[in-house]
Design a protein around this motif. Sequence first.
Motif, PDB file in Angstrom:
ATOM      1  N   MET A 102       0.821  -1.215   0.000  1.00 37.84           N
ATOM      2  CA  MET A 102       0.000   0.000   0.000  1.00 37.84           C
ATOM      3  C   MET A 102       0.854   1.263   0.000  1.00 37.84           C
ATOM      4  N   HIS A 103       2.133   1.143   0.379  1.00 38.11           N
ATOM      5  CA  HIS A 103       3.079   2.263   0.358  1.00 38.11           C
ATOM      6  C   HIS A 103       2.486   3.515   1.019  1.00 38.11           C
ATOM      7  N   LYS A 104       2.199   3.340   2.299  1.00 38.93           N
ATOM      8  CA  LYS A 104       1.599   4.406   3.102  1.00 38.93           C
ATOM      9  C   LYS A 104       2.556   5.589   3.236  1.00 38.93           C
ATOM     10  N   ALA A 152       6.875   4.986 -12.024  1.00 33.78           N
ATOM     11  CA  ALA A 152       5.832   6.007 -11.826  1.00 33.78           C
ATOM     12  C   ALA A 152       5.601   6.308 -10.354  1.00 33.78           C
ATOM     13  N   MET A 153       6.022   5.401  -9.470  1.00 39.07           N
ATOM     14  CA  MET A 153       5.630   5.506  -8.071  1.00 39.07           C
ATOM     15  C   MET A 153       6.182   6.732  -7.368  1.00 39.07           C
ATOM     16  N   VAL A 154       7.432   7.094  -7.637  1.00 36.70           N
ATOM     17  CA  VAL A 154       8.026   8.220  -6.926  1.00 36.70           C
ATOM     18  C   VAL A 154       7.224   9.501  -7.138  1.00 36.70           C
ATOM     19  N   ASN A 270      11.242   1.406  -0.465  1.00 36.54           N
ATOM     20  CA  ASN A 270       9.781   1.490  -0.535  1.00 36.54           C
ATOM     21  C   ASN A 270       9.248   2.220  -1.759  1.00 36.54           C
ATOM     22  N   CYS A 271       9.954   2.127  -2.849  1.00 36.63           N
ATOM     23  CA  CYS A 271       9.521   2.894  -4.010  1.00 36.63           C
ATOM     24  C   CYS A 271       9.738   2.109  -5.313  1.00 36.63           C
ATOM     25  N   PRO A 272       9.039   0.946  -5.471  1.00 36.74           N
ATOM     26  CA  PRO A 272       8.134   0.296  -4.510  1.00 36.74           C
ATOM     27  C   PRO A 272       8.823  -0.862  -3.781  1.00 36.74           C
ATOM     28  N   SER A 273       8.111  -1.419  -2.803  1.00 33.79           N
ATOM     29  CA  SER A 273       8.618  -2.600  -2.105  1.00 33.79           C
ATOM     30  C   SER A 273       7.912  -3.863  -2.587  1.00 33.79           C
ATOM     31  N   SER A 274       6.660  -3.709  -3.046  1.00 34.41           N
ATOM     32  CA  SER A 274       5.880  -4.866  -3.483  1.00 34.41           C
ATOM     33  C   SER A 274       4.701  -4.403  -4.329  1.00 34.41           C
TER      34      SER A 274
END
Length: 347
Positions: A102-104, A152-154, A270-274
């Motif tokens: 969920m990358h809170k 894209a996550m960052v 964590n960018c990303p972890s899963s």
Amino acid sequence: MEKDKKNAWKDYLLKSGLPLEFEVKKFLDSKGCISKVDYTYLRNNEHDQSTEFSYDIDSSYIKGDHFMDLMIECKYRHESTKWVFLPESYRSIDGIYETDFMHKSDHFNDGNRKKIDFPVSFGPLCDKGIELTSDGANPKTITQAISQLSYAMVNKIISGMDHQSNELLRTNFKNTIFYSIPVIITTAKLYRIKEDIDIQTIKSAQDISEISTNEPYLVIKTKPGSDLYNYNRLKFTDFIMQNGEHNLKERLNSYSKDIWFLTSNISEHNCPSSIVVIHHDPQNTGLDALFSFLHRVMEPDQEIFDILAENERESEEFFAKFERDHPGVNLWAEMNEENQTNDTGEN
């Protein structure tokens, strides 16, 4: 032959992925999500040229102070296609926890919420996988989907930070928790190799069901490599320079007051972890299960609290036995010191 040519348009349309995207978006609309197709971003390609990349559906789901970004990449595959993954375990040496996908992000949040060590997983954890088709193995499909979402996550994480820390935006968002949730949805069947399988067992097997379990959805571990880490760091550096290191540090409310350490840690872990992977069926069973899980995380039920209480009881018994067997050794203190050193702030 003539009949096959007349019906070829169906295969071309399905392989384009548009019908799959349409079905997924309709389901998201039914959940009250705000969705748009083709989220685009720029990064350098393998020739070091600035290139536009994208993923298929960007969907926002808002529940109270929780703002969830569903980053969805759709992969239509023939019904005979199999995605096969190696097994992994939660809370192993890499420290992947059940809600890490969920990358809170609440690093600039004014609230003082108690963090729950959520004890239930959405799906089994896996490591890298491969696509198997009737024509052989395709090692690129899964890695490409992961890459499209990972780079894209960052931007998503920075957007949440900006809403929490920006002088104008934080008026409305200072108590909002942001989540960046990457999801791959595919018509391929998902298989997770059993943990006790070896090469000889695979050679002797007559069917894939003998060496793996068919899963409706699962979670892939995706720790950033060096290229993605450097990309993330550059993006965070731009964010810090544009907003001012001093201004950000004043509003920082996280496990570290060092904005450079914080963003470096996120970039690396964590960018990303899963990433979630869901098998698509006509009823959208997997996506529906994901929404049920998200609701459960936001509002834990009694069963969750009962599990937490039982885990705490077992933990206390373990430490009490350890202290009896090893007098003078404070294991609690040693573990807390180690956790503070390795804490990524996302659990």
